[in-house]
Design an enzyme around this catalytic site. Structure first.
Site, mmCIF file in Angstrom:
data_model
loop_
_atom_site.group_PDB
_atom_site.id
_atom_site.type_symbol
_atom_site.label_atom_id
_atom_site.label_comp_id
_atom_site.label_asym_id
_atom_site.label_seq_id
_atom_site.Cartn_x
_atom_site.Cartn_y
_atom_site.Cartn_z
ATOM 1 N N HIS A 161 0.839 -1.204 0.000
ATOM 2 C CA HIS A 161 0.000 0.000 0.000
ATOM 3 C C HIS A 161 0.875 1.256 0.000
ATOM 4 C CE1 HIS A 161 -3.817 -2.176 0.840
ATOM 5 N NE2 HIS A 161 -2.995 -3.043 1.412
ATOM 6 N N ASP A 184 0.534 -5.942 5.059
ATOM 7 C CA ASP A 184 -0.322 -6.963 4.465
ATOM 8 C C ASP A 184 -0.472 -6.704 2.969
ATOM 9 O OD1 ASP A 184 -1.832 -4.604 4.952
ATOM 10 O OD2 ASP A 184 -3.672 -5.732 4.600
ATOM 11 N N GLU A 185 -1.041 -7.671 2.267
ATOM 12 C CA GLU A 185 -1.373 -7.576 0.846
ATOM 13 C C GLU A 185 -0.190 -7.073 -0.005
ATOM 14 O OE1 GLU A 185 -6.161 -6.894 0.831
ATOM 15 O OE2 GLU A 185 -4.941 -5.092 1.035
ATOM 16 N N VAL A 186 0.950 -7.722 0.188
ATOM 17 C CA VAL A 186 2.141 -7.341 -0.552
ATOM 18 C C VAL A 186 3.051 -8.564 -0.696
ATOM 19 C CG1 VAL A 186 3.379 -6.627 1.534
ATOM 20 C CG2 VAL A 186 4.044 -5.673 -0.686
ATOM 21 N N TRP A 193 -7.384 -9.530 10.095
ATOM 22 C CA TRP A 193 -8.379 -9.030 9.146
ATOM 23 C C TRP A 193 -9.049 -10.158 8.375
ATOM 24 C CZ3 TRP A 193 -7.734 -9.563 3.743
ATOM 25 C CH2 TRP A 193 -6.466 -9.984 3.326
#
EC number: 3.2.1.52
Length: 866
Positions: free
Chosen positions: A452, A494-496, A536
């Protein structure tokens, strides 16, 4: 001479009182003062929806609009009036179509010799006329008040004690027959001998100021449709209501002896001043006056004793004890809710403490900027409901929102994709941190890394995970840690794809060296065990069962994904961290708002997301603990224990909305009393237009046996995250059609507003708008009394979803309600809900098999743009 005139007026009305058919504008048959008042009433503007206090001199003697600080409340009292006089002028009241009428009449009739049974019959006739002339008006018939013959005044009135009791008994027993609510004021005004207490009167008949204050306190919940006792959220762990009241209006002193509590005393003093009450702060009260005392004292609690408090309210004092100033603050939030009418506080005993240490709320300002003022509004409300963690998501792919002295290019407008040039200065963030601390809230800044972080890459032309990127990241963290007085730094992670496996451990060690603790998203990076995990997604017990790791629960607590009505249901039912209460590892939870999709203006953060209703539901659950194992989006079947518990909470929630959110977005209406009968499944073989028996005119919805019964305004048939989250259908099947029916009562023929929807769009995904002429892509339909209700004329019907296109009318909660003409009596509602495949065309367009249908109270404007 004054007494002679008064008795003469009564004699003039005696003959009229027997002729109860007298009505209309025949004012000449009544005394001069009556004519003066009645003629004025008829000339005043005919406003609608008023709250009318109707009666004789006892009603006439109050300034009702000032007493309630509400211009809707009108005084229609006339000194010396009798039941015949009220009937004569009743048309002036009923033509206004008031919301409510509070009637108190009859003592002058008794004084003139009218029999109690006749007085009661006359009041019944008034009730019949109100019901016939304005059926939607709520009529409250108040008991006659006691009298006192020891003051030697009004002898023909104050000797009617037994007759008064007889009238009241008749009024009580006939309330249901004549469609009014009986309000028994009598006992509250009596002394030990059963006479009108001299605290409230100086002539044995009429009220002094203290009497009107008590009267206000007694009818306040009826005036505003509230529960009889103050509705507290979160509900204290232990609450006992006692007899009596603390006269708040007589309180002149806040007693405080510890210097460490001066700040809390000043806070309370300011709150009272806002209510028009002037009190001083001192070490003792004066002249035996009622007082409020704040005191540090041992307060027992099974856990989290630093936040516990004990509150004792009696007729003479309010005593608030706690182990710490934080506990005193928590107690003050409860005390303020107890002060709901700004007049009296019901006597009670409360002992309270939280179930979870972390009770948080997160906002994402990276994607959509929010002003400091709007943030403070939300933080202020967090404090009122005892939330204590403000998670501040400051950086995103869209924009970097925190000024960094060494790197001004991070917040340069050209490096932002939305709200260009909008960011928080050092002074603003310090101000927010202080604002939080004053409310015992910990601000946790999140600087997302290494994912992000496209805004970082645009500013520097390099990745965070590169060697040179790591140098910049450390410089940023050093400035943040040394500049801001916060105990935690959230690094996201996260999300990486982690290309540099040393990045997260190295950053974590660096932050910890700077004296801060680290929080990261789970699932996320390769964290050390010292990192607090914010979950999450479901982790299959990976973190929950690790005895070395502390964690926070945010799973299925993203408000931007939730239908407003469902949000309160699922959060109220939620078992935070899969535990009944917190411990040294299960710290608590944080609800989150991620409006990934661009919004038109900052107010839409609260208008299109159920922030405040969900926040209150979460405040209840995170403070009280408990909840239901597993995740569910349903209230329960009618009459079930779960449905009863939810209904009790919802009553308190609606009181809070009425009392404290009249001017704030609060997208929620009461739904616990709405019951549905569901019929199905009917196999449609993929033909969503196919019709089945419930659509046949000969099909009797009233006699057919439902397969499932459900409660609520939003019914989730199958949650889009099934089976993780359950809906009302136990085993949902593809290519089936279900029908749902309910009945709605209407007192008359009128146009009513409704929330209707079949696909509540997430404010995160780029979901397509509904096609023209449809409610949703599943060909759902709704009928009322056999008439098909057309869908809205969508502003962007059929438009492909785009993250840069703000939502406008796709959700029922932020578009103008649907208007439907209801007939007097019962109205039959039928919902058709077909479904084909459960697989959406892409991840941004999941199949949401659900419907919303519920009445919206008149005057609701939450849909309107601010």
């Amino acid at each position: 001479m004054k007494k002679l005139v008064f008795y003469t007026l009564l004699l003039l009305t005696t003959a009229v009182s027997a002729q109860i058919k007298t009505q209309g504008k025949n004012d000449g048959a009544f005394p001069t003062f009556y004519q003066q008042r009645s003629s004025l009433f008829r000339l005043l503007p005919q406003t609608k929806g008023d709250i009318i206090f109707l009666g004789n001199s006892i009603t006439n003697g109050s300034e009702w609009d000032e007493l309630f600080a509400d211009p809707r409340i009108k005084n229609r009292g006339i000194s010396g009036d009798v039941t015949a006089g009220v009937l004569n002028r009743l048309d002036e009241v009923t033509e206004r179509k008031p919301a409510k009428i509070f009637l108190l009449i009859g003592i002058n009739d008794l004084s003139a010799g009218t029999a109690p049974d006749t007085v009661a019959k006359n009041i019944f006739l008034i009730a019949k006329k109100v019901s016939g002339q304005t059926p939607t008006t709520q009529l409250y018939v108040q008991s006659l008040l006691p009298v006192n013959n020891t003051l030697n005044k009004f002898p023909t009135h104050v000797n009617k004690g037994e007759q008064i009791k007889r009238v009241n008994q008749l009024l009580r027993s006939n309330a249901a027959l004549y469609h009014y609510t009986f309000v028994d004021l009598f006992p509250s005004f009596c002394n030990a001998e059963g006479k009108l207490d001299t605290l409230y009167t100086n002539d044995g008949l009429h009220q002094k100021g203290a009497g009107y204050m008590l009267w206000k306190h007694l009818v306040y919940p009826l005036v505003y449709d509230l529960q009889n006792k103050p509705s507290l959220i979160p509900l204290p762990q232990s609450l006992k209501w006692n007899e009596g009241y603390f006269q708040l209006y007589n309180c002149k002193t806040i007693v405080v002896k510890e210097a460490s509590l001066q700040k809390e005393a000043l806070r309370l003093q300011q709150k009272l001043l806002q209510k028009g009450l002037i009190v001083s702060i001192g070490r003792a009260a004066k002249n035996n006056e009622p007082f409020i005392e704040l005191r540090l004292a041992k307060t027992d609690a099974p856990q989290l004793k630093e936040e516990a408090y004990h509150l004792e309210v009696s007729g003479q004092r309010v005593l608030l004890n706690a182990n710490t100033a934080h506990g005193i603050f928590n107690g003050l939030q409860t005390l303020e809710q107890l002060m709901r009418d700004n007049t009296m506080i019901d006597a009670c005993t409360i002992t309270d403490w939280p179930a979870f240490a972390w009770r948080g709320y997160m906002v994402d300002v990276g994607r959509n900027f929010q002003s400091v003022d709007l943030l403070k509004q939300q933080i202020e409300i967090m404090g009122r409901y005892k939330l204590n963690i403000f998670h501040f998501h400051l950086t995103e792919d869209i924009a970097w929102r925190l000024a960094i002295k060494q790197y001004p290019q991070l917040t340069a407008a050209e490096n932002m994709q939305r709200n260009k040039g909008e960011y928080y200065t050092e002074e603003e963030l310090k101000d927010l941190i202080l604002f939080c601390k004053e409310r015992y809230i910990t601000l946790i800044p999140e600087i997302d890394m290494p994912g992000h972080s496209a805004a970082f890459t645009r500013a520097f032309g390099i990745s965070m995970q590169s060697d040179s990127g790591m140098v910049i990241v450390k410089n940023i963290l050093k400035e943040v840690c040394e500049t801001y007085d916060v105990p935690y730094i959230h690094i996201g992670a996260d999300e990486v794809r982690i290309s540099n496996k040393n990045f997260v451990p190295e950053v974590t060690a660096y932050i910890e060296k700077l004296g801060k603790k680290v929080i990261g998203w789970q699932p996320g990076g390769n964290f050390t065990n010292t990192t607090i995990r914010q979950m999450w997604m479901d982790d299959n017990g990976k973190i929950e069962n690790n005895s070395e790791i502390r964690y926070i629960d945010s799973r299925h607590l993203y408000l931007n994904h939730m239908d407003p009505l469902e949000s309160v249901v699922t959060i109220f039912n939620r078992e935070i961290g899969n535990k009944q209460k917190g411990d040294s590892r299960a710290l608590g939870g944080i609800i989150c708002v991620w409006p990934d999709r661009r919004i038109e203006n900052e107010a839409d953060n609260l208008r299109t997301n159920p922030v405040y209703p969900a926040m209150l539901a979460f405040a209840e659950r995170s403070w009280r603990g408990g909840g239901i194992p597993g995740w569910t989006a349903k209230i329960g079947s009618p009459g079930s224990e779960n449905a009863k518990q939810f209904a009790e909470f919802e009553d308190r929630l609606m009181d809070q909305k009425q009392e404290y959110f009249r001017r704030l977005p609060f997208p929620y209406v009461a739904q616990a009393s709405l019951n549905w009968k569901l019929y199905g499944p009917y196999e449609n073989n993929g033909d969503l237009s196919k019709t089945f028996a419930p659509e046949d005119k000969n099909f009797s919805l009233n006699s057919a046996t439902p397969v499932v019964q459900a409660v609520g305004g939003t019914i989730v048939l199958r949650h889009w995250w099934y089976p993780l989250i359950s809906g009302v259908i136990e085993k949902p099947a593809e290519n089936t059609t279900w029908y749902a029916s309910t009945s709605i009562w209407s007192e008359d023929n009128h146009v009513q507003d409704f929330w209707i929807g079949f696909n509540n769009l997430s404010r995160s995904t780029a979901t397509d708008s509904p096609k023209w002429g449809t409610w949703n892509d599943l060909q759902s339909e709704v009928w009322v009394n056999g008439k098909l209700i057309p869908p809205p004329h969508w502003k962007r019907g059929g438009q492909k979803g785009n993250s840069e296109t703000p939502l406008t009318d796709e959700g029922y909660e932020y578009r103008e309600p649907t208007k439907i003409t209801l007939q007097k009596g019962w109205n039959q509602v039928l919902i058709k809900a077909p479904v084909g495949s459960f697989k959406g065309k892409d991840w941004q367009n999941p199949v949401k098999w659900m419907f919303t249908f519920i009445t919206v109270p008149a005057g609701y404007l939450g849909w309107a743009a601010n």
